[in-house]
Write a protein that holds these residues in place. Structure first.
Motif, short mmCIF file in Angstrom:
data_model
loop_
_atom_site.label_atom_id
_atom_site.label_comp_id
_atom_site.label_asym_id
_atom_site.label_seq_id
_atom_site.Cartn_x
_atom_site.Cartn_y
_atom_site.Cartn_z
N LYS A 79 23.43 -16.12 -2.91
CA LYS A 79 22.87 -16.27 -1.57
C LYS A 79 22.77 -14.91 -0.90
N GLN A 80 21.61 -14.69 -0.28
CA GLN A 80 21.37 -13.40 0.39
C GLN A 80 21.98 -13.43 1.78
N HIS A 81 22.77 -12.40 2.09
CA HIS A 81 23.41 -12.30 3.40
C HIS A 81 22.56 -11.50 4.38
N SER A 82 21.96 -10.43 3.92
CA SER A 82 21.10 -9.60 4.75
C SER A 82 20.14 -8.84 3.84
N PHE A 83 19.18 -8.19 4.45
CA PHE A 83 18.22 -7.45 3.63
C PHE A 83 17.75 -6.21 4.39
N ILE A 84 17.22 -5.28 3.61
CA ILE A 84 16.54 -4.10 4.14
C ILE A 84 15.14 -4.11 3.54
N GLY A 85 14.14 -4.14 4.41
CA GLY A 85 12.78 -4.16 3.94
C GLY A 85 12.19 -2.76 3.92
N VAL A 86 11.42 -2.45 2.88
CA VAL A 86 10.74 -1.16 2.76
C VAL A 86 9.25 -1.46 2.72
N LEU A 87 8.54 -1.06 3.78
CA LEU A 87 7.11 -1.31 3.89
C LEU A 87 6.35 -0.05 3.47
N ASP A 88 5.65 -0.17 2.36
CA ASP A 88 4.80 0.94 1.86
C ASP A 88 3.36 0.50 2.10
N ILE A 89 2.79 0.97 3.20
CA ILE A 89 1.47 0.47 3.60
C ILE A 89 0.55 1.64 3.91
N TYR A 90 -0.73 1.39 3.75
CA TYR A 90 -1.76 2.39 3.94
C TYR A 90 -1.76 2.88 5.38
N GLY A 91 -2.10 4.12 5.54
CA GLY A 91 -2.22 4.67 6.88
C GLY A 91 -3.63 4.52 7.42
N PHE A 92 -3.84 5.03 8.60
CA PHE A 92 -5.14 4.97 9.25
C PHE A 92 -6.18 5.68 8.38
N GLU A 93 -7.35 5.02 8.16
CA GLU A 93 -8.37 5.56 7.26
C GLU A 93 -9.70 5.68 7.99
N THR A 94 -10.36 6.76 7.74
CA THR A 94 -11.73 6.95 8.22
C THR A 94 -12.50 7.76 7.20
N PHE A 95 -13.64 7.20 6.72
CA PHE A 95 -14.47 7.85 5.72
C PHE A 95 -15.89 8.00 6.28
N GLU A 96 -16.76 8.57 5.48
CA GLU A 96 -18.16 8.66 5.89
C GLU A 96 -18.78 7.27 6.01
N ILE A 97 -18.45 6.40 5.07
CA ILE A 97 -18.91 5.01 5.11
C ILE A 97 -17.67 4.14 5.16
N ASN A 98 -17.49 3.43 6.27
CA ASN A 98 -16.33 2.57 6.45
C ASN A 98 -16.80 1.13 6.44
N SER A 99 -16.11 0.30 5.64
CA SER A 99 -16.52 -1.08 5.48
C SER A 99 -15.38 -2.01 5.86
N PHE A 100 -15.44 -3.24 5.31
CA PHE A 100 -14.50 -4.29 5.70
C PHE A 100 -13.05 -3.89 5.38
N GLU A 101 -12.84 -3.20 4.24
CA GLU A 101 -11.47 -2.81 3.88
C GLU A 101 -10.88 -1.85 4.89
N GLN A 102 -11.65 -0.84 5.30
CA GLN A 102 -11.15 0.11 6.30
C GLN A 102 -10.91 -0.59 7.65
N PHE A 103 -11.74 -1.56 7.97
CA PHE A 103 -11.55 -2.30 9.21
C PHE A 103 -10.20 -3.03 9.20
N CYS A 104 -9.88 -3.70 8.09
CA CYS A 104 -8.61 -4.42 8.00
C CYS A 104 -7.42 -3.44 8.02
N ILE A 105 -7.56 -2.32 7.29
CA ILE A 105 -6.48 -1.34 7.26
C ILE A 105 -6.20 -0.79 8.65
N ASN A 106 -7.25 -0.42 9.36
CA ASN A 106 -7.06 0.14 10.69
C ASN A 106 -6.56 -0.92 11.68
N TYR A 107 -6.97 -2.18 11.47
CA TYR A 107 -6.44 -3.28 12.29
C TYR A 107 -4.93 -3.41 12.08
N ALA A 108 -4.49 -3.33 10.82
CA ALA A 108 -3.05 -3.39 10.55
C ALA A 108 -2.32 -2.21 11.18
#
Length: 1852
Positions: free
Chosen positions: A428-457
């Motif tokens: 049984k788990q008593h406590s936890f430590i979470g490690v979030l490895d997530i993409y940072g803010f992205e901006t490219f010459e052509i930004n599509s649906f993936e960049q929109f979701c990333i920047n929303y997060a």
């Protein structure tokens, strides 16, 4: 004060720059309000007019003081703004090589693109348990803070790691997880970290791809929850993934790749198991060739494939499932090659028997025709009916790509689920430590649906981050009771509302997806209509109607609407899915099992829409199809739900932030691109944190820190007793604007810039003080210089005047002297000219007279020679004339005589022819005949006589003939020689003629030669004189060279001695390393043993849990434990089944994984030990084969026999008198009757009484010797009997072969016969018990033994003398050889002589070393072999004793003369022993060990009393010859000590007490073992107390190992006690008050250096050291052992201090170096007070001393670098460079270390070979030794105190 007041001349500011973002400049004049232009001077030397903005009139940002640059925490900067942050990061990254920096609660990590040695286990141990602000910034510090808060607050934690692709997010997350696995103690048990790391190759292969910015970019986000139990140990983990970039499966931009796994498959296509996949090159597949870059430089995809497969195996994915995964992936590749041909604009078809589709169907196990049909058609359902519609080529291509993306997403989710199952734990788990490895803010010459979701997060995460920062600020203000004022900060809730609120962008996107004919264009128009001009954050591009712009928190981003709807719908045709579900390939349907279920948060973001199902004509409300249709969710909706769930999780935890920065786009190590860095700092929220902090009161000081720092600004009258009030009074005077600061409960809060203003005031005050000091000192120096110059001028004048007077007097004297000199000189010149002329005249006369004389001589000489020549010529002419005349005369005579002879011959011939001649001849012939007849007769007689003489003379003649013949031969030879001589004479005459001619020439030449000879003589004389001078010089050179040779020989000797010493030291180091390795193995073994005991106890408890009413105590527990302990040391092979059987007997279903691992580890250690032992034996045998057999054989047994024989002979010679007297007694008793014998006054009776009295006295004297000899005789008797065993007979045969003559063999036979003879024959005639006869036999045997020993000693002495003679002879030969070599060397030139002598010396020393090594190896091997033989003999003797006791009858046992029961009569001879009963053993151990408390009863005892008592009990068991009792007592003692230390192992006094007693017990076993090496210091009485029956060497080894374990436990205890004190006492506490200046600190507050009540000081450390030392001395610990403990303590102090110094930038300053040196001097003073300077403890502090010196020395020039390199020999290169990089000035008057100087140091130290490790190993334990320390205490004098409760034992 107003901010404009800070803009004065020489103030430094930051101005914007298009290249460097911000550029530093300096004001050339003061700024006045109203000025529109600032005159600036740039750092590159240019002047600039900087115009202020006329609207805002904002002044440029001010620079921070230099002492604040490079701070660990950006919030510690006085001026908090973007250029200050950027500059501080650049200085730390480029100059100090520091990649981590705090920014409030955020850790900024810059990717160095280089492997750094800052992640080792030593760094983890250094950060473990430390406060976050106490150490330099590090990912481990963040992880430690999270772990500590989880344990302290019992609240779940999370670490949010974000950043751009390639910034190092995944690596940071990996290091955080490694830290948790290490500090929680689960690395060796759970191996969760290994499993998580094993998942990395899998997740990277299926989730990472090459992009333009990163070769290994993660194209998904992940959140790993690491679970902990109640003891905060890792038990499991779980992974959630977010927003997999599925579009990359079917499309890649230029210079990018698809996911790595596809290229790994193509690279491994030639493997046999992959042939069925029918793969080829990556360029042959549409899905892998679009980017045009199928290969990553430096990456081998085939090797990566092998790593991926290995990781799958580790995580439990079987081979069949792996091949299934690869089949699906290969099918996706082949699906991408499926092509379509258009029939018309609304329909298309696939070519018949299309190979890519055929391969796809074969791999997927589906029907070709069915899949071909549904790839070109779709099913449409209306309210009334369902019909099939063909689709166009574009739609078919999109449907194919959607199917490929859907399959890949499902496979990705399936693999993630399997990874989570592998990481899941049943606990049984008593406590936890979470490690979030997530993409940072992205901006490219052509930004599509993936960049929109990333920047929303990122918007959601930024909002959570802002709220958390705001909350912490508010808590801090409330805690300090400061009035809370609302801080204006950027709130991105409007942007979030724009995206996710009702009628937001996502809602409109979902609504458009539901429209039958919805397109990206119509959706864009809806966005424009809804948000255009209504939301300030939404904009429309000017030149596009298919894009929109959102103002995010970091930057404006333009999104292209094309593809949004398709990616959001993620449309997959239901019929295609059904075809895949009907596959024969079992794994494929598993991927689609959850399609009808609700989408879980874990898989929601990666899966597509649920497929459509067939809808009936009349739908029913409760039908599943209708429900599934209603619950279809778009990708955006799923992502929003999963993001909300993530935010809920993060909000329920305490977050910790890590922001990863990518310093450049080219992956250059330690290269900083300011533009890219600022862009990322703005995007990750670091600048927002700075802005929030700067908006309030960013600078915070405790009152004590403020007082210590700014004491210089206070006057004496301002200093009050209350520090708080003092600070308030001073601040009111210094800062007039009260809004610029606030007084909190414990801190003072300052607005931005106020600390810089205070630092300016402090620097001005210090500068003014410095100027005043300089003024005063310079005036004093000039006055002193003036007085010195005035005094010097007076002295110079005095000396000059005296000099002038002396010069005038000298002139007068010289004038007078010159006149006299001239007079004598002129006389001398005239006299000299006269002498020269006279000498010249004489020389001329002599030469002239000589010339005339020589001419006259030559004339006379010529005349004389001419006369001689004439004489010889005339003589020769006369002789020639004479010879010619004689020759002519002789010739004439011959001619005349020849003529006369011819005439006479002619006349005779005529006469002979006439008759008359004959007649004349016959006249008187007859008479003559008669006469001749008589003569014949006479002659006959004479003939006879002559014949006789002839015969006699014939012999003489023969001899003479021989002589003559020989003479003739000799004469012939001489004649030949004469002939040759004649010829030679002729030749000589010719030569004489020639020589006469030559003589003439010679005479003519002689004159010239004589002239030359004269000249040559003169030249020779000159040359001889020159040669003599050269000879003297050569002699001097020879002497100098001899002296040089002697010196060089000395130097060579010294060099060789040094080399020998170095080699000895190296050997000692190797020995210490080996000892340390052994002790570490011992420590590991003891740890495993303790773990084994714990597991046994747990198993016992678990067995007894079902029966709470009945608890059975195992009576054999102690005996089993003792057997285990003893067998673990002696019979390790028998221990393994013993330990494996116990758990199997429990019959309880337990988790035995840990126990089996430990058991496997023990088995491996035993196997390693056995392998090493076999290797050692093999090497011994190889060496022994090269030796002679006579040297191999041990001489022990022969020596014993000879010793016993000699002793018996000696005693026999002494007892001859007793023999005769006994015979006389027998005669007297036989001659007299019994009454007469016993009558008073009878002579026989008196004789009997006298003899019996003397015999009894002799018995008293010899009784002790008989007792000693008895055991030896018994063992000899049992060992020599040839009928017992084959081994004994072999030994006897070897001993007999060693005897040299027949006498010895006979003597040995007699001794054996006497020994084996029954001694009870006539015992009844003398006394009843046969004791006198026994004594007689014993003495006789002892005499023989002594005699044989004497003979053996005599032979050994003779052998030694012979060996010494041979050695003397060899030394003589060596001496002669040395002399010869020396003579040869002296003949050589100097260079060759030196080289030859060196070579000779090296050869000699090498030979000596080899000889010594051979002798040492020989002795070691002999000792080991003898020990083995002794063990074998002891074992066989024990077996023989058991066998004999079984075969002996009771009557024989009574008659046995060797039983000790019959002999001992005097108890006083056996003092020093303690007797106890066998059943009291447990009581003895309990009272003496288990319940003995060092602080109570043991304090008043004799040091080491328990050890003495135990040894005296062992002595008594040895005296009784009770093997079982000895073994039981020793084993119980060892196990009891282990139990005590296990129970009270954290108490220093207990561990020290038992370490002291264990060592004393070990010393007693050595001192009384009977071995000569340990008996040197014993008294005679102590030698009598030696053990007689048992050799306890094996137990000594066991006790030595136990002592090592106790010592290591003692070190751990004192380390745990000292650890909290060291950093505070040695580094943080200011022992010298006022030296260290406190610098401003940031949000991460470090531990204060001002001593509070609860902090430790140096005095605390010294008091603790005194306590340790007094306890060890009180317990009677050996002095050498105390020295080793002190050395270990000082090493811990030095290592921990140095490690913290290397990890704390704030501690690396000049003043701190002074504090450290003072603290070290106090420790050295403590060593001197305790007389421990020679313990080696001071040397362990040498690295710390050198580090402190390094902080204080100059660090500018090359000479300084050379001095540092020579001084810091105890520090490694990494440590020196680290200290120089960390060096931080505390005041403005100090200077930083330049980068060029550090590079110079690195260049000079590049050849140094040292460890690359940065930190010292603080856990290192030096190998311990226990030098033999005999006790002078007599055992018989020891009294047992009643307090011990040992009344059941008795002194014997």
């Amino acid at each position: 004060m107003a901010a404009s007041e800070l803009y004065t001349k020489f103030a430094r500011v930051w101005i914007p720059d298009p290249e460097e973002v911000w550029k530093s400049a300096e004001l050339l004049k003061d700024y006045k309000p109203g000025d529109k232009v600032l005159l600036l001077h740039l750092e590159e030397g240019k002047d600039l007019e900087y115009r202020l903005d006329p609207k805002t009139k904002e002044l440029p940002h001010l620079r921070n003081p230099d002492i604040l640059v490079g701070e660990n925490d950006l919030t510690a900067l006085s001026y908090l703004h973007e250029p200050a942050v950027l500059h501080n990061l650049r200085v730390r990254f480029i100059d100090s090589k520091l990649i981590y920096t705090y920014c409030g609660i955020v850790l900024v990590a810059i990717n160095p693109y280089e492997q750094l040695p800052i992640y080792g286990e030593d760094i983890i141990n250094a950060y473990s348990g430390q406060n976050m602000g106490d150490m330099d910034p590090h990912i481990f510090a963040v992880a430690e803070e999270a772990y500590k808060q989880m344990a302290r607050d019992e609240r779940n934690q999370s670490i949010i790691v974000s950043g751009e692709s390639g910034a190092g997010k995944t690596v940071s997350a990996k290091y955080a997880m490694r830290y948790f696995a290490t500090v929680s103690g689960s690395a060796s048990e759970a191996n969760v970290e290994e499993k998580v790391l094993a998942s990395n190759p899998i997740m990277e292969s299926i989730g990472n791809a090459k992009t333009t910015r990163n070769d290994n970019s993660s194209r998904f986000g992940k959140y790993i929850e690491i679970g902990f139990d109640k003891r905060y140990r890792i038990i499991g983990a779980n992974m959630r993934t977010y927003l997999l970039e599925k579009s990359r499966v079917v499309f890649q931009a230029e210079e990018e790749r698809n996911y790595h796994i596809f290229y790994q498959l193509c690279a491994s296509a030639k493997l046999p198991e992959f042939k069925m996949l029918r793969l080829g090159n990556a360029n042959t597949f549409h899905y892998t060739k679009q980017g045009g870059s199928p290969v990553i430089e430096g990456v081998d995809d085939a090797k990566e494939m092998a790593h991926t497969r290995q990781a799958c195996t580790l995580l439990g994915i079987s081979e069949s499932y792996q091949m299934g995964i690869f089949r699906i992936l290969a099918g996706i590749l082949h699906l991408g090659n499926v092509g379509f041909t258009s029939r018309d604009s609304d329909s298309c078809t696939i070519p018949p028997k299309h190979e890519p589709l055929s391969i796809f169907c074969d791999l997927m196990g589906v029907d070709y025709e069915e899949m071909c049909h549904w790839l070109c058609h779709r099913k449409l359902a209306t309210a009334t009916e369902t019909y099939i519609k063909p689709i166009s080529k574009l739609q078919a291509t999109n449907a194919r790509d959607a199917l490929a993306k859907h399959i890949y997403a499902k496979l990705f989710n399936w693999i993630v689920a399997h990874v989570n199952r592998a990481l899941h734990s049943a606990v049984k788990q008593h406590s936890f430590i979470g490690v979030l490895d997530i993409y940072g803010f992205e901006t490219f010459e052509i930004n599509s649906f993936e960049q929109f979701c990333i920047n929303y997060a990122n918007e959601k995460l930024q909002q959570q981050f802002n709220m958390h920062v705001f909350k912490l600020e508010q808590e801090e203000y409330m805690k300090e009771q400061i009035p809370w004022t609302l801080i204006d900060f950027y709130d991105n809730q409007p942007c979030i509302n724009l995206i996710e609120s009702k009628l937001g962008i996502l809602d409109l996107l979902d609504e458009e997806c539901k429209m039958p004919k919805g397109t990206d264009d119509t959706w864009a128009q809806k966005l424009y209509n809804t948000h255009m001009n209504k939301c300030a954050l939404f904009e429309k591009p000017r030149l596009s109607n298919k894009a929109f712009i959102i103002q995010h928190f970091a930057d404006k981003v333009e999104y292209q609407c094309e593809g949004f709807l398709e990616k959001n719908k993620d449309t997959v045709f239901e019929e295609q899915i059904k075809v895949l579900k009907s596959s024969k390939f079992k794994m494929l349907p598993e991927l689609f099992q959850d399609d009808e279920k609700a989408i879980s948060p874990t898989s929601a973001i990666s899966s597509g829409r649920t497929p459509l199902t067939r809808t009936p004509a009349k739908p029913t409300k409760g039908r599943p199809a209708q429900t599934a249709k209603e619950h279809k969710k778009t990708v955006g909706h799923q992502f929003r739900n999963s993001l909300h769930l993530l935010m809920e999780t993060l909000n329920a935890t305490t977050p910790h932030y890590v922001r990863c920065i990518k310093p450049n786009d080219f992956k250059f190590p330690f290269t900083f691109d300011e533009k890219r860095a600022v862009q990322q700092l703005r995007a990750c929220g670091v600048l927002e944190t700075i802005r929030i902090s700067a908006a309030g009161f960013p600078s915070r000081w405790t009152y004590q820190e403020f007082f210590s720092r700014y004491r210089v600004l206070m006057k004496q009258k301002d200093v009050l007793g209350d520090r708080k009030q003092t600070c308030k009074n001073v601040l009111e005077k210094l800062i007039l604007d009260k809004d610029k600061y606030q007084f909190g409960k414990t801190k003072i809060f300052f607005r931005a810039g106020q600390v810089a203003y205070l630092e300016k005031l402090r620097a001005d005050k210090l500068r003014a003080a410095c100027i005043r000091i300089q003024k005063t000192i310079r005036g004093w120096l000039l006055r002193k210089k003036y007085l010195r110059m005035r005094k010097a001028a007076i002295a110079v004048q005095r000396y000059v005047r005296g000099y002038q007077a002396r010069c005038y007097a000298k002139f007068l004297r010289r004038t007078k002297a010159a006149t006299i000199v001239q007079k004598y000189w002129r006389m001398y010149v005239a006299h000299r000219k006269y002498k020269i002329k006279r000498a010249a005249t004489i020389v001329l006369q002599s030469y002239l007279r000589g010339y005339l004389a020589r001419n006259r001589y030559r004339k006379i000489f010529r005349e004389h020679k001419a006369v001689i020549i004439q004489k010889w010529v005339r003589g020769w002419l006369a002789r020639t004339y004479y010879k010619r005349s004689m020759h002519a005369i002789i010739y004439l005579q011959c001619c005349f005589r020849r003529m006369m002879a011819k005439r006479e011959l002619k006349k005779l011939k005529i006469e002979a022819r006439s008759v008359e001649r004959y007649k004349k001849l016959h006249i008187g012939m007859e008479n003559k005949i008669m006469q001749l007849q008589r003569k014949v007769d006479e002659q006959n007689k004479d003939y006879k006589c002559l014949m006789e003489k002839l015969t006699s003379l014939e012999g003489i003649y023969n001899s003479e003939t021989e002589k003559l013949r020989s003479d003739l031969e000799r004469l012939q030879l001489s004649e030949e020689e004469a002939k040759t001589a004649t010829g030679r004479v002729l030749s000589l005459q010719e030569e004489i003629a020639k020589l006469r001619k030559v003589l003439e020439q010679t005479q003519s030449e002689k004159k010239s030669i004589e002239e030359r000879a004269d000249r040559y003589k003169q030249e020779t004389e000159q040359l001889v004189s020159v040669l003599k001078e050269e000879n003297t010089l050569l002699k001097q050179e020879k002497e100098a060279l001899n002296h040089l040779i002697v010196e060089q020989a000395k130097e060579m000797t010294e060099t060789m001695e040094k080399k020998l010493v170095e080699e000895t030291k190296q050997l000692e180091l190797d020995l210490n390393d080996e000892r340390l390795r052994y002790q570490n193995l011992l420590n590991e073994f003891s740890r495993l043993e303790e773990r084994y005991d714990d597991l046994k106890e747990e198993m016992t408890l678990m067995v007894n849990v079902p029966k709470p009413g009945h608890k059975r105590t195992d009576s054999t527990h102690s005996s089993n434990e003792s057997e285990y302990t003893f067998s673990s040391e002696i019979a390790e092979t028998e221990d393994i089944p013993l330990r494996t059987e116990e758990p199997s007997e429990k019959k309880v279903p337990l988790d035995m994984s840990l126990f089996l691992k430990l058991q496997k580890r023990v088995t491996e250690l035993e196997q390693e030990k056995q392998v090493m032992q076999d290797e050692l034996d093999r090497k011994e045998e190889q060496v022994l084969r090269s030796k002679a057999k006579e040297e191999e054989r041990p001489q022990i047994r022969g020596a014993e026999l000879e010793y016993e024989s000699l002793k018996r002979q000696e005693l026999e010679s002494e007892n001859k008198k007793l023999k005769n007297e006994l015979n006389e007694l027998r005669k007297a008793l036989s001659e007299k009757s019994a009454p007469e014998v016993t009558a008073p006054g009878a002579p026989a009776y008196r004789v009997l009484m006298e003899q019996l009295t003397s015999v009894s006295e002799e018995l008293d004297v010899r009784k002790e010797e008989v007792l000693i000899l008895r055991s030896q005789l018994v063992s000899q008797k049992e060992a020599i009997q040839p009928k017992n065993t084959m081994t004994d007979s072999t030994i006897l045969l070897e001993d007999v072969q060693k005897m040299k003559d027949k006498g010895e063999i006979a003597q040995a036979y007699i001794g054996l016969k006497e020994t084996n003879r029954s001694p009870a024959m006539d015992c009844h005639e003398l006394n009843e018990d046969g004791e006198l006869w026994l004594v007689y036999e014993g003495l006789k045997q002892a005499n023989r033994l002594l005699e044989s020993q004497l003979q053996s000693q005599k032979r050994s002495h003779e052998n030694e003398a012979e060996a010494l003679r041979g050695e003397i002879q060899s030394l003589k030969e060596e001496n002669n050889r040395q002399q010869q070599l020396l003579a040869q060397n002296l003949q050589l030139p100097p260079e060759a002589r030196i080289e030859a002598s060196l070579q000779h010396e090296i050869t000699r020393l090498t030979n000596e070393n080899l000889d010594l090594m051979e002798q040492l190896e020989k002795q070691d091997k002999t000792v080991r072999k003898l020990k083995k033989q002794l063990k074998v003999f002891a074992k066989k003797i024990g077996e023989l004793e058991v066998g004999q006791m079984e075969n002996i009858s009771p009557g024989q046992i009574i008659d046995e003369p060797i039983r000790p029961v019959n002999i001992p009569r005097k108890e006083k001879d056996f003092q020093g022993m303690l007797e106890y009963k066998k059943e009291d053993e447990q009581k003895l151990v309990k009272n003496l060990i288990l319940e003995l408390k060092p602080r109570g009863v043991a304090v008043n005892l004799i040091p080491g009393l328990p050890a003495y008592i135990l040894f005296m009990c062992v002595r008594h068991a040895d005296y009784l010859n009770d093997d079982q009792k000895v073994r039981s007592l020793l084993t119980s003692t060892i196990n009891s000590i282990k139990k005590v230390l296990k129970k009270r192992g954290d108490d220093f006094e207990t561990v020290s007490f038992w370490l002291s007693n264990t060592c004393r017990f070990l010393h007693c076993l050595k001192q009384y073992s009977g071995e000569e090496g340990f008996m040197k210091h014993n008294t005679a009485r102590q030698n009598e107390h030696c053990l007689t029956n048992f050799d306890l060497a094996e137990y000594r080894q066991v006790l030595s190992d136990l002592a090592i374990q106790i010592y290591q436990q003692l070190v751990r205890v004192l380390e745990n006690i000292l650890q909290p004190m060291i950093v505070s006492g040695m580094l943080e506490h200011e022992t010298i008050q006022g030296v260290s200046g406190v610098k401003p600190t940031g949000l991460r507050k470090r531990t204060s250096s001002i001593a509070d009540e609860g902090t430790y000081t140096l005095d605390s450390i010294l008091r603790q050291l005194n306590s340790f030392h007094s306890v060890m001395c009180q317990h009677g610990m050996d002095p050498e052992l105390i020295k080793q403990v002190v050395k270990q303590m000082f090493y811990i102090v030095g290592a921990v201090t140095l490690n913290n110094l290397l990890l704390r930038k704030d501690m690396c300053s000049w003043s701190k170096g002074m504090q450290i040196r003072y603290n070290v001097s106090q420790l050295e003073e403590w060593l001197r007070d305790k007389n421990l300077m020679n313990s080696g403890a001071k040397e362990t502090l040498e690295p710390l001393i050198q580090a402190a010196q390094l902080l204080q020395v100059k660090k500018k020039t090359d000479d300084d670098a050379e001095a540092i390199c020579s001084m810091c020999n105890a520090l490694t290169t990494a440590q020196i460079v680290k200290v120089l990089n960390l060096y931080t000035p505390v005041n403005e008057f100090e200077e930083r270390v330049s980068v060029a100087f550090i590079r110079t140091i690195q260049l000079r130290l590049r050849d140094r070979k040292d460890s690359p490790q940065l930190l010292m190993d603080a856990k290192h334990i030096f190998p311990v030794t226990f030098p033999f320390n005999p006790s002078s205490l007599a055992l018989e004098t020891i009294q047992i105190p009643a307090s011990l409760g040992l009344g059941f034992i008795a002194r014997v």
